[in-house]
Design an enzyme around this catalytic site. Structure first.
Site, PDB file in Angstrom:
ATOM      1  N   CYS A  65       3.152  14.317  -6.684  1.00  0.00           N
ATOM      2  CA  CYS A  65       2.340  15.457  -7.100  1.00  0.00           C
ATOM      3  C   CYS A  65       0.987  14.926  -7.569  1.00  0.00           C
ATOM      4  O   CYS A  65       0.923  14.030  -8.409  1.00  0.00           O
ATOM      5  CB  CYS A  65       3.066  16.203  -8.216  1.00  0.00           C
ATOM      6  SG  CYS A  65       2.073  17.531  -8.901  1.00  0.00           S
TER       7      CYS A  65
ATOM      8  N   HIS B 117       0.819  -1.224   0.000  1.00  0.00           N
ATOM      9  CA  HIS B 117       0.000   0.000   0.000  1.00  0.00           C
ATOM     10  C   HIS B 117       0.845   1.264   0.000  1.00  0.00           C
ATOM     11  O   HIS B 117       0.354   2.331   0.381  1.00  0.00           O
ATOM     12  CB  HIS B 117      -0.961  -0.016   1.206  1.00  0.00           C
ATOM     13  CG  HIS B 117      -1.994  -1.101   1.130  1.00  0.00           C
ATOM     14  ND1 HIS B 117      -2.735  -1.524   2.214  1.00  0.00           N
ATOM     15  CD2 HIS B 117      -2.417  -1.860   0.083  1.00  0.00           C
ATOM     16  CE1 HIS B 117      -3.575  -2.494   1.853  1.00  0.00           C
ATOM     17  NE2 HIS B 117      -3.385  -2.724   0.564  1.00  0.00           N
TER      18      HIS B 117
ATOM     19  N   ASN C 191      -2.923 -12.800  15.694  1.00  0.00           N
ATOM     20  CA  ASN C 191      -3.713 -11.567  15.713  1.00  0.00           C
ATOM     21  C   ASN C 191      -4.370 -11.410  17.080  1.00  0.00           C
ATOM     22  O   ASN C 191      -4.707 -12.391  17.723  1.00  0.00           O
ATOM     23  CB  ASN C 191      -4.794 -11.631  14.619  1.00  0.00           C
ATOM     24  CG  ASN C 191      -5.140 -10.256  14.098  1.00  0.00           C
ATOM     25  OD1 ASN C 191      -4.280  -9.589  13.519  1.00  0.00           O
ATOM     26  ND2 ASN C 191      -6.354  -9.802  14.326  1.00  0.00           N
TER      27      ASN C 191
ATOM     28  N   GLY D 166      -1.327  -9.511  12.510  1.00  0.00           N
ATOM     29  CA  GLY D 166      -1.770  -8.148  12.833  1.00  0.00           C
ATOM     30  C   GLY D 166      -2.574  -7.480  11.744  1.00  0.00           C
ATOM     31  O   GLY D 166      -2.457  -6.281  11.535  1.00  0.00           O
TER      32      GLY D 166
HETATM   33  C1  BJW Z   1      -2.871  -6.888  16.751  1.00  0.00           C
HETATM   34  C2  BJW Z   1      -2.223  -6.138  17.695  1.00  0.00           C
HETATM   35  C3  BJW Z   1      -1.062  -6.699  18.201  1.00  0.00           C
HETATM   36  C4  BJW Z   1      -3.899  -5.006  17.156  1.00  0.00           C
HETATM   37  N1  BJW Z   1      -0.644  -7.877  17.744  1.00  0.00           N
HETATM   38  N2  BJW Z   1      -2.555  -8.053  16.271  1.00  0.00           N
HETATM   39  C5  BJW Z   1     -13.142  -7.695  -3.146  1.00  0.00           C
HETATM   40  C6  BJW Z   1     -14.266  -7.740  -2.343  1.00  0.00           C
HETATM   41  C7  BJW Z   1     -14.775  -6.584  -1.773  1.00  0.00           C
HETATM   42  C8  BJW Z   1     -14.178  -5.341  -1.983  1.00  0.00           C
HETATM   43  C9  BJW Z   1     -13.069  -5.296  -2.773  1.00  0.00           C
HETATM   44  C10 BJW Z   1     -12.561  -6.458  -3.360  1.00  0.00           C
HETATM   45  N3  BJW Z   1     -11.468  -6.124  -4.071  1.00  0.00           N
HETATM   46  C11 BJW Z   1     -11.256  -4.797  -3.944  1.00  0.00           C
HETATM   47  C12 BJW Z   1     -12.219  -4.257  -3.156  1.00  0.00           C
HETATM   48  C13 BJW Z   1     -12.344  -2.831  -2.775  1.00  0.00           C
HETATM   49  C14 BJW Z   1     -11.403  -2.428  -1.661  1.00  0.00           C
HETATM   50  C15 BJW Z   1     -11.647  -3.274  -0.415  1.00  0.00           C
HETATM   51  O1  BJW Z   1     -10.902  -4.169  -0.075  1.00  0.00           O
HETATM   52  N4  BJW Z   1     -12.676  -2.971   0.334  1.00  0.00           N
HETATM   53  C16 BJW Z   1     -12.949  -3.710   1.581  1.00  0.00           C
HETATM   54  C17 BJW Z   1     -12.966  -2.753   2.752  1.00  0.00           C
HETATM   55  C18 BJW Z   1     -14.216  -4.489   1.423  1.00  0.00           C
HETATM   56  N5  BJW Z   1     -10.012  -2.532  -2.080  1.00  0.00           N
HETATM   57  C19 BJW Z   1      -9.439  -1.584  -2.789  1.00  0.00           C
HETATM   58  O2  BJW Z   1     -10.057  -0.590  -3.141  1.00  0.00           O
HETATM   59  C20 BJW Z   1      -7.990  -1.777  -3.189  1.00  0.00           C
HETATM   60  N6  BJW Z   1      -7.829  -1.514  -4.580  1.00  0.00           N
HETATM   61  C21 BJW Z   1      -8.213  -2.377  -5.514  1.00  0.00           C
HETATM   62  O3  BJW Z   1      -8.622  -3.481  -5.222  1.00  0.00           O
HETATM   63  O4  BJW Z   1      -8.090  -1.915  -6.811  1.00  0.00           O
HETATM   64  C22 BJW Z   1      -8.794  -2.602  -7.845  1.00  0.00           C
HETATM   65  C23 BJW Z   1     -10.271  -2.283  -7.630  1.00  0.00           C
HETATM   66  C24 BJW Z   1     -10.660  -0.989  -7.541  1.00  0.00           C
HETATM   67  C25 BJW Z   1     -12.013  -0.698  -7.350  1.00  0.00           C
HETATM   68  C26 BJW Z   1     -12.949  -1.737  -7.215  1.00  0.00           C
HETATM   69  C27 BJW Z   1     -12.517  -3.065  -7.287  1.00  0.00           C
HETATM   70  C28 BJW Z   1     -11.158  -3.333  -7.516  1.00  0.00           C
HETATM   71  C29 BJW Z   1      -7.103  -0.774  -2.472  1.00  0.00           C
HETATM   72  C30 BJW Z   1      -7.001  -1.008  -1.009  1.00  0.00           C
HETATM   73  C31 BJW Z   1      -6.130   0.073  -0.383  1.00  0.00           C
HETATM   74  C32 BJW Z   1      -6.158   0.044   1.116  1.00  0.00           C
HETATM   75  N7  BJW Z   1      -5.549   1.246   1.599  1.00  0.00           N
HETATM   76  C33 BJW Z   1      -5.451   1.454   3.035  1.00  0.00           C
HETATM   77  C34 BJW Z   1      -4.889   2.869   3.290  1.00  0.00           C
HETATM   78  C35 BJW Z   1      -3.379   2.932   3.025  1.00  0.00           C
HETATM   79  C36 BJW Z   1      -2.805   4.236   3.407  1.00  0.00           C
HETATM   80  C37 BJW Z   1      -2.954   4.518   4.892  1.00  0.00           C
HETATM   81  O5  BJW Z   1      -2.486   3.750   5.737  1.00  0.00           O
HETATM   82  O6  BJW Z   1      -3.556   5.548   5.192  1.00  0.00           O
HETATM   83  O7  BJW Z   1      -4.578   0.466   3.618  1.00  0.00           O
HETATM   84  S1  BJW Z   1      -6.980   1.159   3.879  1.00  0.00           S
HETATM   85  C38 BJW Z   1      -6.289   0.408   5.294  1.00  0.00           C
HETATM   86  O8  BJW Z   1      -6.676  -0.986   5.417  1.00  0.00           O
HETATM   87  C39 BJW Z   1      -4.779   0.428   5.071  1.00  0.00           C
HETATM   88  C40 BJW Z   1      -4.377  -0.900   5.618  1.00  0.00           C
HETATM   89  O9  BJW Z   1      -3.130  -1.293   5.067  1.00  0.00           O
HETATM   90  C41 BJW Z   1      -5.518  -1.803   5.228  1.00  0.00           C
HETATM   91  C42 BJW Z   1      -5.644  -3.036   6.041  1.00  0.00           C
HETATM   92  O10 BJW Z   1      -5.876  -2.750   7.386  1.00  0.00           O
HETATM   93  P1  BJW Z   1      -5.127  -3.621   8.476  1.00  0.00           P
HETATM   94  O11 BJW Z   1      -3.669  -3.433   8.352  1.00  0.00           O
HETATM   95  O12 BJW Z   1      -5.632  -4.997   8.442  1.00  0.00           O
HETATM   96  O13 BJW Z   1      -5.538  -2.854   9.845  1.00  0.00           O
HETATM   97  P2  BJW Z   1      -6.821  -3.042  10.747  1.00  0.00           P
HETATM   98  O14 BJW Z   1      -6.847  -1.863  11.666  1.00  0.00           O
HETATM   99  O15 BJW Z   1      -8.023  -3.321   9.954  1.00  0.00           O
HETATM  100  O16 BJW Z   1      -6.532  -4.377  11.593  1.00  0.00           O
HETATM  101  C43 BJW Z   1      -5.511  -4.443  12.556  1.00  0.00           C
HETATM  102  C44 BJW Z   1      -5.595  -5.824  13.212  1.00  0.00           C
HETATM  103  O17 BJW Z   1      -4.504  -5.951  14.093  1.00  0.00           O
HETATM  104  C45 BJW Z   1      -6.870  -6.046  14.035  1.00  0.00           C
HETATM  105  O18 BJW Z   1      -7.462  -7.289  13.649  1.00  0.00           O
HETATM  106  C46 BJW Z   1      -6.380  -6.105  15.482  1.00  0.00           C
HETATM  107  O19 BJW Z   1      -7.100  -7.050  16.250  1.00  0.00           O
HETATM  108  C47 BJW Z   1      -4.959  -6.556  15.288  1.00  0.00           C
HETATM  109  N8  BJW Z   1      -4.033  -6.119  16.338  1.00  0.00           N
HETATM  110  N9  BJW Z   1      -2.977  -4.943  17.872  1.00  0.00           N
HETATM  111  C48 BJW Z   1      -1.415  -8.534  16.789  1.00  0.00           C
HETATM  112  N10 BJW Z   1      -0.365  -6.044  19.137  1.00  0.00           N
END
Ligand code: BJW
Length: 255
Positions: free
Chosen positions: A134, A126, A217, A191
């Site tokens: 830009c 990501h 996790n 995580g």
């Molecule tokens: C611990 C802990 C400890 C706490 N030890 N654990 C298929 C189905 C449905 C939807 C889609 C699909 N394919 C694509 C989509 C659309 C969309 C999507 O996925 N939507 C879903 C929400 C349903 N995806 C996209 O749009 C992606 N692009 C794409 O697919 O392009 C083609 C396309 C476009 C349009 C339509 C269809 C296809 C792009 C995704 C980009 C994600 N970007 C972000 C922001 C990045 C910049 C930033 O950081 O600001 O990435 S969103 C955000 O979520 C960020 C993260 O990397 C990502 C994942 O989150 P993560 O890391 O899992 O964090 P959390 O907070 O959710 O979880 C943390 C976990 O840790 C928890 O479970 C805690 O319990 C645990 N934890 N402390 C161990 N100490």
């Protein structure tokens, strides 16, 4: 789910499997950096930011509506990330890279902490919040005013070099991640809530190809009931214990 253990109860079958593993893939999310003091993506926001949902700030639409707000949010996160230190979980993963015959770390995080902990075989799916681009034109980065989020070449807005919802992931990063998931024999998911695609698909690819899937996790996720081994707890506590049991005591991994 085939098995579920407590954080300190690593079965012999898992230790053996890791000893014999040829290709290990690790996917991380925001939870790996939580013990470094960085909020996870879906944690409730605090202070000034409590009225905004991260999901609503990480989009092109949000940026177009209010570029200053989104730039300010990333500036604060950049400062937090720079102040943070890699934790025992980051360090254990960097150590795993040295032990495994073939290894790839695929992170969804944009905070740069894996690289700072010594991980080298690293794909940032990501992007990275320490880089800017830009938003208006493909201007060169030597003319960026990072304080105010302005491109001094064209006068346009800067945006962080990260992947927002609805945007394509960098093709080379996604290609490398997919290939590694297809080829690995052990796949760790650490995580991450496993809710954001295409990253959330990687464990499914690995599992379909016969890899052993291990989740670490704090809370259950959609992967938890499907994982071969699932450990509910903090990555910074579980990973060093696992590393010591599999690859022996290491000074770096001692608490
Ligand atoms: C611990 C802990 C400890 C706490 N030890 N654990 C298929 C189905 C449905 C939807 C889609 C699909 N394919 C694509 C989509 C659309 C969309 C999507 O996925 N939507 C879903 C929400 C349903 N995806 C996209 O749009 C992606 N692009 C794409 O697919 O392009 C083609 C396309 C476009 C349009 C339509 C269809 C296809 C792009 C995704 C980009 C994600 N970007 C972000 C922001 C990045 C910049 C930033 O950081 O600001 O990435 S969103 C955000 O979520 C960020 C993260 O990397 C990502 C994942 O989150 P993560 O890391 O899992 O964090 P959390 O907070 O959710 O979880 C943390 C976990 O840790 C928890 O479970 C805690 O319990 C645990 N934890 N402390 C161990 N100490």
């Amino acid at each position: 789910m085939k098995k579920r253990e407590t954080a300190v109860d690593f079965p012999a079958s898992l230790i053996r499997c890791l000893h014999n593993a040829q290709k290990i893939v690790v996917v991380t999310g925001a939870g790996i950096s939580a013990e470094s003091g960085l909020p996870t993506f879906r944690d409730a926001q605090t202070g000034l930011w409590s009225k905004y949902k991260p999901e609503e700030l990480a989009t092109v639409e949000a940026f177009k509506r209010n570029p200053k707000l989104v730039w300010a949010w990333y500036s604060i996160r950049r400062a937090l990330a720079l102040r943070a230190q890699p934790n025992a979980g980051h360090i254990a993963i960097a150590e795993m890279e040295k032990r495994a015959p073939h290894f790839l770390l695929i992170t969804q995080n944009v905070d740069g902490l894996h690289a700072r902990s010594g991980s080298q075989k690293l794909v940032e799916l990501h992007g990275n919040l320490h880089r800017a681009i830009c938003f208006e034109n493909n201007c060169s980065s030597d003319k960026f005013d990072l304080t105010n989020g302005r491109c001094l070449n064209c006068g346009g807005n800067l945006r962080p070099d990260v992947v927002w919802f609805g945007e394509m992931l960098p093709a080379s990063a996604l290609g490398a991640a997919n290939r590694a998931a297809e080829e690995c024999d052990v796949f760790f998911s650490i995580g991450t809530s496993s809710r954001v695609y295409p990253a959330a698909e990687l464990w499914q690819i690995a599992s379909q190809r016969g890899a052993v899937v291990i989740e670490i996790n704090k809370d259950p996720t959609p992967l938890t009931p499907k994982a071969d081994y699932s450990f509910l707890g903090k990555a910074g506590e579980i990973l060093p214990l696992l590393m010591r049991q599999v690859w022996g005591a290491e000074e770096k991994l001692r608490n």
